[in-house]
Design a protein around this motif. Structure first.
Motif, PDB file in Angstrom:
ATOM      1  N   GLU A  10       0.864  -1.180   0.000  1.00  0.00           N
ATOM      2  CA  GLU A  10       0.000   0.000   0.000  1.00  0.00           C
ATOM      3  C   GLU A  10       0.900   1.229   0.000  1.00  0.00           C
ATOM      4  O   GLU A  10       1.762   1.391   0.877  1.00  0.00           O
ATOM      5  CB  GLU A  10      -0.883  -0.017   1.250  1.00  0.00           C
ATOM      6  CG  GLU A  10      -1.936   1.040   1.276  1.00  0.00           C
ATOM      7  CD  GLU A  10      -3.177   0.691   0.467  1.00  0.00           C
ATOM      8  OE1 GLU A  10      -3.969   1.593   0.215  1.00  0.00           O
ATOM      9  OE2 GLU A  10      -3.352  -0.489   0.081  1.00  0.00           O
ATOM     10  N   MET A  11       0.728   2.087  -1.009  1.00  0.00           N
ATOM     11  CA  MET A  11       1.595   3.256  -1.163  1.00  0.00           C
ATOM     12  C   MET A  11       0.789   4.420  -1.710  1.00  0.00           C
ATOM     13  O   MET A  11      -0.323   4.240  -2.209  1.00  0.00           O
ATOM     14  CB  MET A  11       2.754   2.944  -2.121  1.00  0.00           C
ATOM     15  CG  MET A  11       3.646   1.801  -1.680  1.00  0.00           C
ATOM     16  SD  MET A  11       4.905   1.375  -2.893  1.00  0.00           S
ATOM     17  CE  MET A  11       6.066   2.704  -2.603  1.00  0.00           C
ATOM     18  N   LYS A  12       1.390   5.597  -1.649  1.00  0.00           N
ATOM     19  CA  LYS A  12       0.773   6.800  -2.203  1.00  0.00           C
ATOM     20  C   LYS A  12       0.692   6.660  -3.721  1.00  0.00           C
ATOM     21  O   LYS A  12       1.683   6.351  -4.379  1.00  0.00           O
ATOM     22  CB  LYS A  12       1.591   8.027  -1.825  1.00  0.00           C
ATOM     23  CG  LYS A  12       1.008   9.319  -2.311  1.00  0.00           C
ATOM     24  CD  LYS A  12       1.855  10.498  -1.866  1.00  0.00           C
ATOM     25  CE  LYS A  12       1.319  11.773  -2.468  1.00  0.00           C
ATOM     26  NZ  LYS A  12       2.207  12.911  -2.164  1.00  0.00           N
ATOM     27  N   GLY A  13      -0.494   6.900  -4.274  1.00  0.00           N
ATOM     28  CA  GLY A  13      -0.702   6.796  -5.712  1.00  0.00           C
ATOM     29  C   GLY A  13      -0.511   8.125  -6.416  1.00  0.00           C
ATOM     30  O   GLY A  13      -0.203   9.155  -5.797  1.00  0.00           O
ATOM     31  N   LEU A  14      -0.704   8.105  -7.699  1.00  0.00           N
ATOM     32  CA  LEU A  14      -0.602   9.314  -8.514  1.00  0.00           C
ATOM     33  C   LEU A  14      -1.758  10.262  -8.184  1.00  0.00           C
ATOM     34  O   LEU A  14      -2.858   9.813  -7.844  1.00  0.00           O
ATOM     35  CB  LEU A  14      -0.651   8.950 -10.000  1.00  0.00           C
ATOM     36  CG  LEU A  14       0.483   8.070 -10.508  1.00  0.00           C
ATOM     37  CD1 LEU A  14       0.195   7.604 -11.929  1.00  0.00           C
ATOM     38  CD2 LEU A  14       1.788   8.804 -10.450  1.00  0.00           C
ATOM     39  N   PRO A  15      -1.552  11.571  -8.317  1.00  0.00           N
ATOM     40  CA  PRO A  15      -2.628  12.513  -8.022  1.00  0.00           C
ATOM     41  C   PRO A  15      -3.770  12.464  -9.041  1.00  0.00           C
ATOM     42  O   PRO A  15      -4.899  12.826  -8.727  1.00  0.00           O
ATOM     43  CB  PRO A  15      -1.939  13.876  -8.029  1.00  0.00           C
ATOM     44  CG  PRO A  15      -0.667  13.679  -8.776  1.00  0.00           C
ATOM     45  CD  PRO A  15      -0.295  12.233  -8.629  1.00  0.00           C
ATOM     46  N   GLU A  16      -3.468  11.991 -10.251  1.00  0.00           N
ATOM     47  CA  GLU A  16      -4.487  11.855 -11.300  1.00  0.00           C
ATOM     48  C   GLU A  16      -4.007  10.837 -12.325  1.00  0.00           C
ATOM     49  O   GLU A  16      -2.807  10.540 -12.394  1.00  0.00           O
ATOM     50  CB  GLU A  16      -4.767  13.191 -11.974  1.00  0.00           C
ATOM     51  CG  GLU A  16      -3.574  13.792 -12.642  1.00  0.00           C
ATOM     52  CD  GLU A  16      -3.831  15.205 -13.161  1.00  0.00           C
ATOM     53  OE1 GLU A  16      -3.228  15.547 -14.187  1.00  0.00           O
ATOM     54  OE2 GLU A  16      -4.623  15.946 -12.557  1.00  0.00           O
TER      55      GLU A  16
END
Length: 89
Positions: free
Chosen positions: A13-19
């Motif tokens: 689980e990680m930070k995804g792209l903003p869009e």
């Protein structure tokens, strides 16, 4: 609140792209399954591929090749480096 994803590259689980990076089904797949960290690594890989193969990114052939490589990088075996590639020191 950050967009979180289960990254296919890191299996965490990680930070995804903003869009989404593209306005397509493939762009949505990347948005839902690829972390910002993995995307940054792809950008560097893409630069290397463009340089090593001397691709012209505005051509259809280069775009299709890069999409194939991107799909392999995120959702396949990782994609092979060019035979002649020598990593910078």
């Amino acid at each position: 609140m950050d967009h979180m994803v289960f990254c296919t590259k890191y299996k965490a689980e990680m930070k995804g792209l903003p869009e989404p990076p593209f306005d397509s089904e493939f762009g949505q797949k990347i948005y839902k399954n690829v972390s910002e960290k993995a995307w940054g690594e792809w950008v560097e890989r893409q630069k290397m591929l463009l340089n090593e193969y001397r691709l012209q990114p505005w051509t259809r052939e280069a775009q299709e090749f890069l999409v194939e490589q991107m799909n392999e990088f995120f959702f396949g075996e990782g994609g092979a480096l060019p035979k002649e590639y020598v990593a910078p020191k």
